[in-house]
Design a protein around this motif. Structure first.
Motif, PDB file in Angstrom:
ATOM      1  N   GLU A 263       0.834  -1.201   0.000  1.00  0.00           N
ATOM      2  CA  GLU A 263       0.000   0.000   0.000  1.00  0.00           C
ATOM      3  C   GLU A 263       0.871   1.255   0.000  1.00  0.00           C
ATOM      4  N   SER A 264       1.989   1.204   0.698  1.00  0.00           N
ATOM      5  CA  SER A 264       2.934   2.324   0.714  1.00  0.00           C
ATOM      6  C   SER A 264       3.535   2.546  -0.672  1.00  0.00           C
ATOM      7  N   PHE A 265       3.912   1.467  -1.353  1.00  0.00           N
ATOM      8  CA  PHE A 265       4.464   1.578  -2.701  1.00  0.00           C
ATOM      9  C   PHE A 265       3.427   2.162  -3.658  1.00  0.00           C
ATOM     10  N   ALA A 266       2.181   1.723  -3.537  1.00  0.00           N
ATOM     11  CA  ALA A 266       1.116   2.244  -4.399  1.00  0.00           C
ATOM     12  C   ALA A 266       0.886   3.727  -4.144  1.00  0.00           C
ATOM     13  N   ASP A 267       0.877   4.123  -2.878  1.00  0.00           N
ATOM     14  CA  ASP A 267       0.652   5.532  -2.555  1.00  0.00           C
ATOM     15  C   ASP A 267       1.826   6.392  -3.014  1.00  0.00           C
ATOM     16  N   HIS A 268       3.025   5.852  -2.942  1.00  0.00           N
ATOM     17  CA  HIS A 268       4.206   6.571  -3.449  1.00  0.00           C
ATOM     18  C   HIS A 268       4.013   6.871  -4.934  1.00  0.00           C
ATOM     19  N   SER A 269       3.556   5.892  -5.692  1.00  0.00           N
ATOM     20  CA  SER A 269       3.319   6.089  -7.128  1.00  0.00           C
ATOM     21  C   SER A 269       2.215   7.121  -7.360  1.00  0.00           C
ATOM     22  N   MET A 270       1.139   7.005  -6.618  1.00  0.00           N
ATOM     23  CA  MET A 270       0.037   7.967  -6.770  1.00  0.00           C
ATOM     24  C   MET A 270       0.463   9.370  -6.333  1.00  0.00           C
ATOM     25  N   PHE A 271       1.285   9.431  -5.291  1.00  0.00           N
ATOM     26  CA  PHE A 271       1.794  10.714  -4.805  1.00  0.00           C
ATOM     27  C   PHE A 271       2.570  11.422  -5.906  1.00  0.00           C
ATOM     28  N   LEU A 272       3.469  10.715  -6.559  1.00  0.00           N
ATOM     29  CA  LEU A 272       4.283  11.327  -7.618  1.00  0.00           C
ATOM     30  C   LEU A 272       3.459  11.682  -8.853  1.00  0.00           C
ATOM     31  N   THR A 273       2.519  10.833  -9.217  1.00  0.00           N
ATOM     32  CA  THR A 273       1.749  11.087 -10.445  1.00  0.00           C
ATOM     33  C   THR A 273       0.639  12.114 -10.250  1.00  0.00           C
ATOM     34  N   SER A 274       0.245  12.384  -9.020  1.00  0.00           N
ATOM     35  CA  SER A 274      -0.885  13.287  -8.795  1.00  0.00           C
ATOM     36  C   SER A 274      -0.477  14.719  -8.434  1.00  0.00           C
TER      37      SER A 274
ATOM     38  N   ALA B   7       1.514  18.214  -9.358  1.00  0.00           N
ATOM     39  CA  ALA B   7       1.987  18.963 -10.528  1.00  0.00           C
ATOM     40  C   ALA B   7       3.494  19.157 -10.526  1.00  0.00           C
ATOM     41  N   ARG B   8       4.089  19.291  -9.355  1.00  0.00           N
ATOM     42  CA  ARG B   8       5.532  19.571  -9.317  1.00  0.00           C
ATOM     43  C   ARG B   8       6.386  18.427  -9.848  1.00  0.00           C
ATOM     44  N   TYR B   9       5.817  17.216  -9.963  1.00  0.00           N
ATOM     45  CA  TYR B   9       6.560  16.064 -10.493  1.00  0.00           C
ATOM     46  C   TYR B   9       6.206  15.756 -11.949  1.00  0.00           C
ATOM     47  N   LYS B  10       5.269  16.494 -12.523  1.00  0.00           N
ATOM     48  CA  LYS B  10       4.775  16.196 -13.865  1.00  0.00           C
ATOM     49  C   LYS B  10       5.896  16.152 -14.910  1.00  0.00           C
ATOM     50  N   PHE B  11       6.858  17.057 -14.798  1.00  0.00           N
ATOM     51  CA  PHE B  11       7.941  17.120 -15.794  1.00  0.00           C
ATOM     52  C   PHE B  11       8.764  15.833 -15.831  1.00  0.00           C
ATOM     53  N   LEU B  12       8.841  15.113 -14.720  1.00  0.00           N
ATOM     54  CA  LEU B  12       9.598  13.859 -14.700  1.00  0.00           C
ATOM     55  C   LEU B  12       9.045  12.877 -15.730  1.00  0.00           C
ATOM     56  N   PHE B  13       7.726  12.786 -15.772  1.00  0.00           N
ATOM     57  CA  PHE B  13       7.059  11.851 -16.685  1.00  0.00           C
ATOM     58  C   PHE B  13       7.094  12.338 -18.131  1.00  0.00           C
ATOM     59  N   GLU B  14       7.142  13.639 -18.320  1.00  0.00           N
ATOM     60  CA  GLU B  14       7.144  14.212 -19.664  1.00  0.00           C
ATOM     61  C   GLU B  14       8.542  14.245 -20.283  1.00  0.00           C
ATOM     62  N   GLU B  15       9.579  14.443 -19.451  1.00  0.00           N
ATOM     63  CA  GLU B  15      10.917  14.667 -19.977  1.00  0.00           C
ATOM     64  C   GLU B  15      11.853  13.463 -19.903  1.00  0.00           C
ATOM     65  N   TYR B  16      11.578  12.514 -18.997  1.00  0.00           N
ATOM     66  CA  TYR B  16      12.537  11.434 -18.772  1.00  0.00           C
ATOM     67  C   TYR B  16      11.931  10.064 -19.024  1.00  0.00           C
ATOM     68  N   ALA B  17      12.703   9.239 -19.699  1.00  0.00           N
ATOM     69  CA  ALA B  17      12.269   7.863 -19.968  1.00  0.00           C
ATOM     70  C   ALA B  17      12.306   7.050 -18.671  1.00  0.00           C
ATOM     71  N   VAL B  18      11.618   5.947 -18.685  1.00  0.00           N
ATOM     72  CA  VAL B  18      11.524   5.100 -17.502  1.00  0.00           C
ATOM     73  C   VAL B  18      12.866   4.454 -17.139  1.00  0.00           C
ATOM     74  N   ASP B  19      13.806   4.454 -18.074  1.00  0.00           N
ATOM     75  CA  ASP B  19      15.130   3.897 -17.777  1.00  0.00           C
ATOM     76  C   ASP B  19      16.188   4.981 -17.509  1.00  0.00           C
ATOM     77  N   ASP B  20      15.764   6.237 -17.434  1.00  0.00           N
ATOM     78  CA  ASP B  20      16.681   7.351 -17.210  1.00  0.00           C
ATOM     79  C   ASP B  20      16.743   7.696 -15.715  1.00  0.00           C
ATOM     80  N   TYR B  21      17.277   6.774 -14.934  1.00  0.00           N
ATOM     81  CA  TYR B  21      17.277   6.931 -13.480  1.00  0.00           C
ATOM     82  C   TYR B  21      18.109   8.121 -13.008  1.00  0.00           C
TER      83      TYR B  21
END
Length: 161
Positions: free
Chosen positions: A104-115, A117-131
């Motif tokens: 549940e913590s892992f799921a909320d972490h994902s929802m926290f980042l995706t919901s 606005a301040r993290y939106k650029f991560l999903f728009e600018e960086y690939a999933v393998d660009d750690y």
């Protein structure tokens, strides 16, 4: 005889306590399936999620992880309607989210980042393998106050592949 019983009990208790702490490798092996599922679902690199979990929870050994199943140090914030776990952090007696289990913590972490606005650029600018850029971006977005946060994440990722 009584002394011997106390000694045996004490040694047993100490060995159980010593074994209860998990290593980074054990943490990764235990939680990578969840991190991969969340990566597929939310497009957050599993390596970033695991490295954050290791850092934020001491590989699941922190009081917050043990008592609240909170592996990412996510605070209650105004929108949280669940239980809270109170402890000192940046300020005294801060409220942290309580989860019924680590997943549940892992799921909320994902929802926290995706919901947020301040993290939106991560999903728009960086690939999933660009750690590396994800690590820098999390710091830039204010996820952590430690100035070395990106290096800490990337060092963990590269050390444990």
């Amino acid at each position: 005889m009584r002394f011997l019983n106390i000694l045996v009990f004490t040694l047993f208790a100490l060995s159980v306590f010593a074994q209860s702490k998990i290593t980074n490798e054990e943490y990764i092996n235990k939680y990578y399936p969840i991190a991969v599922r969340k990566m597929v679902e939310y497009k957050i690199p599993a390596s970033i999620t695991l490295a954050q979990g290791i850092l934020e929870s001491g590989s699941g050994n922190s009081d917050l992880a043990k008592n609240a199943n909170n592996h990412f140090g996510i605070k209650c914030h105004k929108d949280w309607e669940g239980k809270g776990y109170y402890m000192d952090d940046d300020e005294a007696n801060e409220c942290f989210r309580v989860y019924t289990n680590p997943e549940e913590s892992f799921a909320d972490h994902s929802m926290f980042l995706t919901s947020r606005a301040r993290y939106k650029f991560l999903f728009e600018e960086y690939a999933v393998d660009d750690y590396k850029n994800w690590a820098k971006g999390l710091k830039a977005a204010g996820y952590a106050t430690n100035p070395k946060y990106p290096e800490l994440l990337t060092n963990l990722i590269e050390r444990y592949n």
